[in-house]
Scaffold this motif. Sequence first.
Motif, PDB file in Angstrom:
ATOM      1  N   LYS A  39       0.819  -1.233   0.000  1.00 50.65           N
ATOM      2  CA  LYS A  39       0.000   0.000   0.000  1.00 50.65           C
ATOM      3  C   LYS A  39       0.845   1.273   0.000  1.00 50.65           C
ATOM      4  N   GLN A  40       1.857   1.340   0.888  1.00 53.67           N
ATOM      5  CA  GLN A  40       2.639   2.581   0.957  1.00 53.67           C
ATOM      6  C   GLN A  40       3.437   2.791  -0.331  1.00 53.67           C
ATOM      7  N   TYR A  42       2.740   1.654  -3.418  1.00 55.49           N
ATOM      8  CA  TYR A  42       1.850   2.007  -4.533  1.00 55.49           C
ATOM      9  C   TYR A  42       1.368   3.454  -4.383  1.00 55.49           C
ATOM     10  N   ALA A  43       1.104   3.855  -3.146  1.00 57.81           N
ATOM     11  CA  ALA A  43       0.659   5.242  -2.911  1.00 57.81           C
ATOM     12  C   ALA A  43       1.762   6.225  -3.297  1.00 57.81           C
ATOM     13  N   PRO A  67      -1.576   0.808  -9.371  1.00 55.97           N
ATOM     14  CA  PRO A  67      -1.928   2.188  -9.711  1.00 55.97           C
ATOM     15  C   PRO A  67      -1.935   2.381 -11.233  1.00 55.97           C
ATOM     16  N   GLU A 188      -4.025   1.390   6.876  1.00 56.97           N
ATOM     17  CA  GLU A 188      -4.184   2.542   5.984  1.00 56.97           C
ATOM     18  C   GLU A 188      -3.372   3.750   6.427  1.00 56.97           C
ATOM     19  N   LYS A 208      -1.635   6.678   4.636  1.00 59.09           N
ATOM     20  CA  LYS A 208      -0.501   6.355   3.764  1.00 59.09           C
ATOM     21  C   LYS A 208      -0.484   7.225   2.506  1.00 59.09           C
ATOM     22  N   ASP A 209      -1.679   7.560   1.988  1.00 56.10           N
ATOM     23  CA  ASP A 209      -1.754   8.432   0.809  1.00 56.10           C
ATOM     24  C   ASP A 209      -1.168   9.810   1.097  1.00 56.10           C
ATOM     25  N   ALA A 212       2.553   9.631   1.309  1.00 54.35           N
ATOM     26  CA  ALA A 212       3.051   9.547  -0.062  1.00 54.35           C
ATOM     27  C   ALA A 212       3.061  10.918  -0.731  1.00 54.35           C
ATOM     28  N   ARG A 213       1.960  11.669  -0.548  1.00 55.76           N
ATOM     29  CA  ARG A 213       1.846  12.985  -1.182  1.00 55.76           C
ATOM     30  C   ARG A 213       2.947  13.922  -0.684  1.00 55.76           C
TER      31      ARG A 213
END
Length: 229
Positions: A39-40, A42-43, A67, A188, A208-209, A212-213
């Motif tokens: 998850k991290q 891919y984010a 993604p 998450e 996590k998103d 990532a941002r």
Amino acid sequence: YFAKSASGPLTNKKILVTAGPTHEPLDPVRYIANRSSGKQGYAIAAALRNLGADVTLVTGPTSIALPAGINTVRVETAREMMAASEAALPVDCAIMCAAVADYRPSIETDHKIKKERGGLTNIPVAENPDILKTVSQLQTNRPRLVIGFAAETDDVLCYAEAKRKRKGCDWIVANDVSPGADCPMGGERNEIILITDKGDENWPQMPKDEVARRLAVRIGEALAGPSLV
Ligand code: CTP
Ligand code: CA
């Protein structure tokens, strides 16, 4: 849905992201692996894409959606991940989020090993290549910015700082994976320490998103500035 910016802070930048676990087969039904949902990683790949980067994602087996809008290479083993990562070079930045299995069975058989014959109690292993270390220490084609992850328990900061020096990468994203309510594994949210040449930053826990941002923004700033090495 995704929005690849026509131009953003990472336009014309090539970035390699590794993500997920690796699987190291022992026989047709068994493998050695590390814990990683992907998850991290891919984010991060998606966040870099959103800032305009040309992203190559080299991913081990995961159960989440890939993604969109990203050149993705699916691999199974550490040695395949190494080869696919080298094939993606040269890049401006490499960020190694993968949980690479440190060892692989040094035997692999097409025949299922039977436990009653004792073949599973003493599995011979060989050390896998270290992708982060190899890319960090390249003499030619070293990315300007190489970022590793460190999932640790106990003295997280101390282990992660030592890892940054030992591998030769520029930044380390450290997190505490001690079992408990805040463990990021599979979840998450994540709480990281970003370790750079300028020191340590404790980030608050966030999705996590969002990690990532914010990392993508920092990468954009770093690649806009003067050479780091
Ligand atoms: N890594 C890698 N190739 C390996 C092992 C690790 O590219 N064979 C990368 C991971 O993707 C991560 C960083 O190195 O970015 C740190 O991984 P980690 O497992 O924490 O480090 P190790 O050196 O394997 O040390 P240990 O597992 O003993 O803590
Ligand atoms: Ca390891």
